[in-house]
Scaffold this motif. Structure first.
Motif, PDB file in Angstrom:
ATOM      1  N   GLY A  63      -7.638  34.384  25.854  1.00  0.00           N
ATOM      2  CA  GLY A  63      -6.510  35.127  25.824  1.00  0.00           C
ATOM      3  C   GLY A  63      -6.614  36.291  26.784  1.00  0.00           C
ATOM      4  O   GLY A  63      -5.615  36.380  27.696  1.00  0.00           O
ATOM      5  N   GLY A  64      -7.977  37.100  26.732  1.00  0.00           N
ATOM      6  CA  GLY A  64      -7.954  38.296  27.936  1.00  0.00           C
ATOM      7  C   GLY A  64      -8.300  37.727  28.761  1.00  0.00           C
ATOM      8  O   GLY A  64      -7.776  38.519  29.853  1.00  0.00           O
ATOM      9  N   PRO A  69      -3.849  37.939  32.030  1.00  0.00           N
ATOM     10  CA  PRO A  69      -3.539  38.302  33.155  1.00  0.00           C
ATOM     11  C   PRO A  69      -2.351  37.279  33.734  1.00  0.00           C
ATOM     12  O   PRO A  69      -1.515  37.963  34.758  1.00  0.00           O
ATOM     13  CB  PRO A  69      -4.612  38.018  33.811  1.00  0.00           C
ATOM     14  CG  PRO A  69      -5.799  37.601  32.848  1.00  0.00           C
ATOM     15  CD  PRO A  69      -5.178  37.766  31.685  1.00  0.00           C
ATOM     16  N   LEU A  70      -2.645  36.237  33.437  1.00  0.00           N
ATOM     17  CA  LEU A  70      -1.319  35.361  33.898  1.00  0.00           C
ATOM     18  C   LEU A  70       0.065  35.862  33.675  1.00  0.00           C
ATOM     19  O   LEU A  70       1.077  36.094  34.339  1.00  0.00           O
ATOM     20  CB  LEU A  70      -1.269  34.090  33.413  1.00  0.00           C
ATOM     21  CG  LEU A  70      -2.103  32.859  34.185  1.00  0.00           C
ATOM     22  CD1 LEU A  70      -2.108  31.282  33.338  1.00  0.00           C
ATOM     23  CD2 LEU A  70      -1.378  32.765  35.626  1.00  0.00           C
ATOM     24  N   VAL A  71       0.393  36.199  32.351  1.00  0.00           N
ATOM     25  CA  VAL A  71       1.731  36.695  31.800  1.00  0.00           C
ATOM     26  C   VAL A  71       2.135  38.197  32.653  1.00  0.00           C
ATOM     27  O   VAL A  71       3.003  38.443  33.082  1.00  0.00           O
ATOM     28  CB  VAL A  71       1.588  36.991  30.372  1.00  0.00           C
ATOM     29  CG1 VAL A  71       2.905  37.902  29.965  1.00  0.00           C
ATOM     30  CG2 VAL A  71       1.527  35.883  29.644  1.00  0.00           C
ATOM     31  N   ALA A  75       4.862  38.736  35.427  1.00  0.00           N
ATOM     32  CA  ALA A  75       6.008  39.781  35.148  1.00  0.00           C
ATOM     33  C   ALA A  75       6.194  40.588  36.242  1.00  0.00           C
ATOM     34  O   ALA A  75       7.166  40.815  36.820  1.00  0.00           O
ATOM     35  CB  ALA A  75       5.738  40.432  33.584  1.00  0.00           C
ATOM     36  N   LEU A  76       5.087  40.988  36.760  1.00  0.00           N
ATOM     37  CA  LEU A  76       5.117  41.972  38.092  1.00  0.00           C
ATOM     38  C   LEU A  76       5.526  41.250  39.160  1.00  0.00           C
ATOM     39  O   LEU A  76       6.339  41.997  39.862  1.00  0.00           O
ATOM     40  CB  LEU A  76       3.641  42.882  38.123  1.00  0.00           C
ATOM     41  CG  LEU A  76       3.304  43.589  37.093  1.00  0.00           C
ATOM     42  CD1 LEU A  76       1.884  44.053  37.437  1.00  0.00           C
ATOM     43  CD2 LEU A  76       4.310  45.077  37.087  1.00  0.00           C
ATOM     44  N   PHE A  77       5.310  40.284  39.140  1.00  0.00           N
ATOM     45  CA  PHE A  77       5.634  39.342  40.543  1.00  0.00           C
ATOM     46  C   PHE A  77       6.990  39.294  40.614  1.00  0.00           C
ATOM     47  O   PHE A  77       7.831  39.457  41.464  1.00  0.00           O
ATOM     48  CB  PHE A  77       4.977  37.874  40.682  1.00  0.00           C
ATOM     49  CG  PHE A  77       5.431  36.878  41.694  1.00  0.00           C
ATOM     50  CD1 PHE A  77       5.231  37.238  43.275  1.00  0.00           C
ATOM     51  CD2 PHE A  77       6.303  36.045  41.486  1.00  0.00           C
ATOM     52  CE1 PHE A  77       5.685  36.551  43.960  1.00  0.00           C
ATOM     53  CE2 PHE A  77       6.632  35.205  42.369  1.00  0.00           C
ATOM     54  CZ  PHE A  77       6.533  35.490  43.696  1.00  0.00           C
ATOM     55  N   VAL A  78       7.616  38.778  39.595  1.00  0.00           N
ATOM     56  CA  VAL A  78       9.214  38.438  39.305  1.00  0.00           C
ATOM     57  C   VAL A  78       9.971  39.836  39.416  1.00  0.00           C
ATOM     58  O   VAL A  78      10.814  39.892  40.257  1.00  0.00           O
ATOM     59  CB  VAL A  78       9.534  38.049  37.866  1.00  0.00           C
ATOM     60  CG1 VAL A  78      10.957  38.051  37.666  1.00  0.00           C
ATOM     61  CG2 VAL A  78       9.036  36.511  37.681  1.00  0.00           C
TER      62      VAL A  78
END
Ligand code: HEC
Ligand SMILES: [Cu+2]
Length: 309
Positions: A63-64, A69-71, A75-78
């Motif tokens: 999870g951590g 990190p992927l999520v 999100a920041l990339f989009v």
């Protein structure tokens, strides 16, 4: 000679006056806040782990270490892609202003496909209306940057880059060349002056005409010095000497707030200092020193130039 940098308009990416700058600031704030929050979270877990000891459960690792990190990064990339696309959009109906970077000044042409009115080093725009900047260079790579209005865009040899900026409030916004371009690169600044649309139209009508001096007889000596000294080999002054493109257009030089591309206050003293000793004020500038002019000639020339508004 030191510059009078602080004298001129706001130059801060944190004080924003237009949609592009607002979008970039929001992205910066969110990126920084998310980064700080995650840093604080990780530190808290390190502290907890150090206190409690023992083996972590495997779902913490997955999870951590992977899902979280992927999520967040996705999100920041989009979000940043959406922002960048919005900033890079050019508006086809906008007023067009062509700006060409030179070592170390800016050639400005209003309405380049129509009336093609030339000026330099100070750009007047209508407040609240989109303006498409068409950016070129005459020599090396420069970069056009007005932090309070929006991001920077490079001026690249052989290319034309465009973007659209809108000033949401009237005022003076300082810009700066943002790509190292030679010895006086830090002295290559300018101002964007946002005025009401009707004032912008009036400004263009007035600029298009011939140069207007203060029409005082003693100033005519200065005009004669300008012609005799050969300044017209490099400088255009409409109605006095047409065509030269090597140096900035001086048709309304005295009407600009700053001298030497956003650097010094425009006044007779600074003008005389510039003409006599430009290599001291702006090392590498492609204008010769005129230190052989007599005192009275220099004063007359400076007074005449200052009266061109
Ligand atoms: C060989 C070409 C050349 C000649 C000749 C020349 N200049 Fe220049 N001049 C330039 C260039 C190039 C610049 C821009 C320098 C910079 O800011 O990097 C400039 C800048 C200026 C500026 C500042 C304009 C502004 O917007 O701040 C003034 C004023 C000026 N020149 C006046 C004169 C006068 C007066 C003469 C004649 C006595 C003269 N110049 C002769 C090339 C020339
Ligand atoms: Cu530059």
């Amino acid at each position: 000679m030191t510059s009078e940098l602080g004298e001129f308009g706001a130059q801060s990416a944190l004080r924003v006056f237009g949609p592009n700058a607002e979008a970039a600031l929001l992205l910066t704030v969110i990126m920084t806040a998310v980064g700080l929050a995650i840093f604080a979270l990780v530190m808290a877990f390190v502290w907890l782990a150090a206190r409690r000891g023992g083996q972590p459960r495997t779902w913490w690792i997955w999870g951590g270490g992977l899902v979280f990190p992927l999520v967040t990064i996705l999100a920041l990339f989009v979000f940043s892609s959406i922002t960048l696309r919005a900033i890079a959009r050019t508006d086809p109906d906008a007023t067009v202003i062509e700006v060409t970077g030179h070592q170390y000044w800016w050639d400005v042409i209003y309405d380049p496909d129509g009336r093609a009115i030339r000026d330099a080093n100070e750009i007047v725009v209508p407040v609240g209306e989109p303006v498409t900047f068409r950016l070129k260079t005459a020599d090396v790579i420069h970069s056009f940057w007005v932090p309070s209005l929006g991001g920077k865009l490079d001026m690249i040899p052989g290319r034309t880059n465009s973007f659209t900026l809108t000033a949401s409030e009237a005022g003076r916004f300082r810009g700066q060349c943002a790509e190292f371009c030679g010895l006086s690169h830090p002295k290559m600044a300018f101002e964007v002056v946002a005025v009401p649309p009707e004032d912008f139209a009036a400004f263009l009508d007035r600029l298009e005409g011939e140069a207007r001096d203060a029409a005082r007889p003693e100033l005519l000596d200065g005009k004669q010095v300008f012609l005799d000294a050969g300044c017209a080999a490099c400088h255009q002054i409409r109605g006095v000497a047409e065509g030269a493109r090597i140096g900035p257009d001086l048709t309304r030089v005295g009407g600009r707030a700053a001298l030497g591309a956003g650097m010094w206050r425009m006044n007779k003293g600074n003008l005389a200092g510039w003409i006599a000793d430009v290599s001291d004020m702006k090392p590498g500038a492609q204008m010769p020193d005129y230190n052989h002019l007599s005192g009275p000639d220099l004063r007359a020339l400076a007074a005449w130039l200052e009266s061109l508004k």
